[in-house]
Design an enzyme around this catalytic site. Structure first.
Site, mmCIF file in Angstrom:
data_model
loop_
_atom_site.group_PDB
_atom_site.id
_atom_site.type_symbol
_atom_site.label_atom_id
_atom_site.label_comp_id
_atom_site.label_asym_id
_atom_site.label_seq_id
_atom_site.Cartn_x
_atom_site.Cartn_y
_atom_site.Cartn_z
ATOM 1 N N LYS A 234 0.725 -1.172 -0.139
ATOM 2 C CA LYS A 234 -0.098 -0.114 0.102
ATOM 3 C C LYS A 234 0.749 1.147 -0.202
ATOM 4 C CE LYS A 234 -1.808 1.482 3.748
ATOM 5 N NZ LYS A 234 -2.460 1.857 4.874
ATOM 6 N N ASP B 21 -6.166 0.655 0.451
ATOM 7 C CA ASP B 21 -6.144 1.010 2.069
ATOM 8 C C ASP B 21 -7.786 0.633 2.537
ATOM 9 O OD1 ASP B 21 -8.064 2.658 0.984
ATOM 10 O OD2 ASP B 21 -7.256 4.647 1.817
#
Length: 259
Positions: A137, A155
């Site tokens: 991420k 996310d």
């Protein structure tokens, strides 16, 4: 049958081609709704973005943006941060939460940059994910926004919306990333991530989505899981879309959002 059940049933037999077309139509609508969508962490270079993204775990972008000016004034590059006393870093970033672990991570991260990459942030996923506090991420945030290498930032918002939009049935972040990426041209993935995050922050909330005020309601297999009444739904909108926000002069890039 509830509205949510009807919505799910409507898309239950959707073909892969139909899903791709619907996904891209959703993105076109979100592009119009969120023309200011962007990374909401303040940064001037890849090093600052990498550190800010590591600090953003379990806190808000606003909170990170409040502490990074002092942090980068004291330690402006990886070499300075690598030599920083961890205790001093802790005091600067204390308000971001989990500050001891974050301080250790960003100092160790800076040391790795100095020792392995001549002080520079690498521009490859394979290298970035070896750094302390940096997973896929974080790497996609840096690659997409600092190096113009598009990718999906999975996310909590992107994960939630991908499942609600039936872009994926997976819960594993890597599988979600790949399922989303299969629906869109690669060049669009970074901005797609920003738009999904904006939509998740403002309308498609985790606990009570504002379905009755959603611009993509007709394309959503989960329509009806949240508030359907248009007036009640509008009252749930956040940030610049919130009732009265324009009168208060709230900027479209003000949200304090936990990652």
């Amino acid at each position: 049958m509830t509205t949510a059940e009807k919505s799910a049933r409507r898309f239950a037999r959707e073909t892969p081609l139909g899903r791709t077309r619907r996904a891209r139509k959703i993105d076109r609508i979100l592009t119009e709704v969120y023309p200011h969508a962007r990374c909401e962490l303040d940064f001037e270079n890849p090093f600052q973005l990498l550190v800010a993204t590591v600090l953003s775990a379990q806190t808000t972008d606003i909170r990170v943006n409040l502490v990074t000016p002092e942090l980068f004034a004291a330690f402006p590059d990886s070499r300075a941060l690598a030599a920083a006393p961890v205790e001093e870093v802790e005091q600067i970033i204390r308000s971001t939460g989990f500050y001891r672990a974050k301080a250790r991570n960003i100092v160790a991260l800076a040391q790795e940059l100095v020792e392995r990459f001549d002080g520079e942030v690498p521009d490859r996923m394979a290298d970035l994910i070896t750094l302390p506090g940096t997973g896929r991420k974080t790497a996609h945030v840096v690659l997409g926004n600092a190096f113009d290498q598009p990718g999906v930032t999975v996310d909590t918002h992107v994960s939630r919306l991908a499942q609600r939009f039936a872009f994926t049935g997976a819960t594993d972040p890597v599988k979600i990333e790949h399922d989303i990426a299969a629906l869109f041209p690669r060049r669009d993935l970074t901005m797609l991530s920003h738009r999904l995050i904006f939509h998740g922050r403002r309308i498609c909330h985790a606990r009570r989505p504002a379905c009755g005020a959603c611009p993509v309601a007709a394309l959503c297999p989960s329509f009806g899981i949240g508030e359907l009444d248009p007036d009640a739904a509008r009252s749930l909108l956040k940030y610049e879309m919130a009732p009265g926000a324009a009168k208060q002069g709230q900027s479209p890039t003000e949200p304090g959002v936990q990652r």
